[in-house]
Design an enzyme around this catalytic site. Structure first.
Site, short mmCIF file in Angstrom:
data_model
loop_
_atom_site.label_atom_id
_atom_site.label_comp_id
_atom_site.label_asym_id
_atom_site.label_seq_id
_atom_site.Cartn_x
_atom_site.Cartn_y
_atom_site.Cartn_z
CG ASP A 177 36.87 41.82 62.38
OD1 ASP A 177 36.26 41.88 61.51
OD2 ASP A 177 36.46 41.48 63.44
CD GLU A 221 30.24 45.17 60.44
OE1 GLU A 221 29.49 45.37 60.59
OE2 GLU A 221 30.22 43.70 59.67
CG HIS A 272 35.96 43.96 59.29
ND1 HIS A 272 35.21 44.45 59.90
CD2 HIS A 272 37.55 45.15 59.33
CE1 HIS A 272 35.94 45.00 60.97
NE2 HIS A 272 36.82 45.62 60.50
NE ARG A 294 34.53 36.21 61.94
CZ ARG A 294 33.61 37.24 62.12
NH1 ARG A 294 33.56 37.98 61.77
NH2 ARG A 294 34.14 37.10 63.44
#
Length: 317
Positions: A19, A200, A264, A297
């Site tokens: 993110d 999202e 994201h 990630r």
């Protein structure tokens, strides 16, 4: 020196930072992201994107021991608006870690690295809004357009199997909405419904009279991908009809390049003024354990390209 010779695109840039968010102000690039332990918020800054991976990371806030904001501290974003620094983030609580709500930190110092940072509590909805932030809510971003500030976030419909939609509202100040929520997008297509029905992680990119809103879809594994909405800069951004949704994802996994679950994202500009997407992705298709808690990630960079119609092209190659 051109940043093309300094930056390497579409490969791990800052390891184990999901993110990712980059914000540039006064010649400084600031970076924040979800930490692997989901236990607080850290900032780093540098004079260039190239220098951010080696920059010192400063923990500016830690989760509570109990109650709200005590678990799953997710997706912080740093912004400067209304003359102050703000960090928008989401958090759950010990005993109910998915009781996720959006929260705000405020800093009145010119230097966000040294603070102090003050908790403003949960994001406040408009007085006539009885719906916002009553259910699982996260991934807030903000942007300015023609003197107005807008807040976009993901929130789950709180009946039946929960579905994550994206909503927009105008802002009264850095921690209060001025208007009621407006639904922008819900998971309409099969690629938004893998594992979970999810929209999202909104990100805003402006170019040539258009406003592009990217978002992430499906669960957080290999199926995670990016969709996009487009609005004309002269349109009413609180009218859902102003936004056109792409039928297919604009960015998805590419096994030939070993990039899996891209999503994201945020946007920034490099030192030459080129638009850059900052996103996370994995390098392995097989994920050990729950994808949400697997730390691999990594933050990556992509140079945004533009087609003849002025539409962004997100290419992994």
């Amino acid at each position: 020196m051109s940043t093309d010779r300094k930056l390497r695109y579409n490969e791990p840039w800052i390891l184990q930072r999901a993110d990712p968010y980059v914000y540039c102000r006064d010649g400084w690039y600031y970076f924040t992201a979800s930490l692997p332990q989901y236990d607080g918020i850290a900032l780093r800054r540098a004079r260039s994107l190239e220098e951010l991976p080696a920059a010192e990371e400063v923990m500016i806030w830690r989760k509570h021991e109990s109650g709200p904001m005590s678990a799953n501290i997710w997706a912080p974003e740093l912004h400067y608006l209304f003359g102050r620094w703000y960090i928008y983030y989401a958090g759950g609580e010990v005993g109910d870690i998915f009781n996720i709500r959006p929260y705000v930190l405020e800093c009145r110092s010119e230097d966000p690295m040294s603070g102090p940072w003050v908790e403003m509590g949960k994001m406040r909805r408009a007085a006539e809004d009885i719906f916002s932030f009553e259910a699982f809510s996260l991934d807030a971003t903000v942007f300015e357009h023609r003197g107005e500030w807008y807040y976009i976030w993901a929130e789950k419909v709180s009946v039946g199997p929960q579905i994550s939609n994206l909503y927009i509202a105008k802002m009264e100040n850095g921690y209060t909405l001025k208007t009621v929520q407006v639904l922008l997008t819900t998971p309409d297509y099969d690629w938004e419904r893998v594992g979970f029905w999810v929209n999202e992680g909104p990100g805003i990119l402006k170019h040539d009279g258009k406003i592009f809103l990217t978002y992430s879809a499906s669960s957080t594994g290999v199926c995670y991908c990016v969709g996009m909405l487009t609005a004309d800069e002269d349109s009413d951004l609180l009218d859902p009809r102003s936004w056109t949704k792409e039928r297919y994802p604009v960015l998805k996994s590419d096994s030939s390049l070993e990039i899996y679950g891209p999503g994201h994202n945020s946007f920034t500009k490099d030192e030459d003024g080129n638009d850059v997407m900052v996103y996370h992705a994995r390098k392995e298709a097989e994920i050990e354990g729950d994808p949400l808690y697997n730390p691999n990630r990594h933050a990556m960079l992509m140079k945004v390209q533009w087609d003849e119609k002025g539409t962004p092209v997100f290419s992994l190659s």
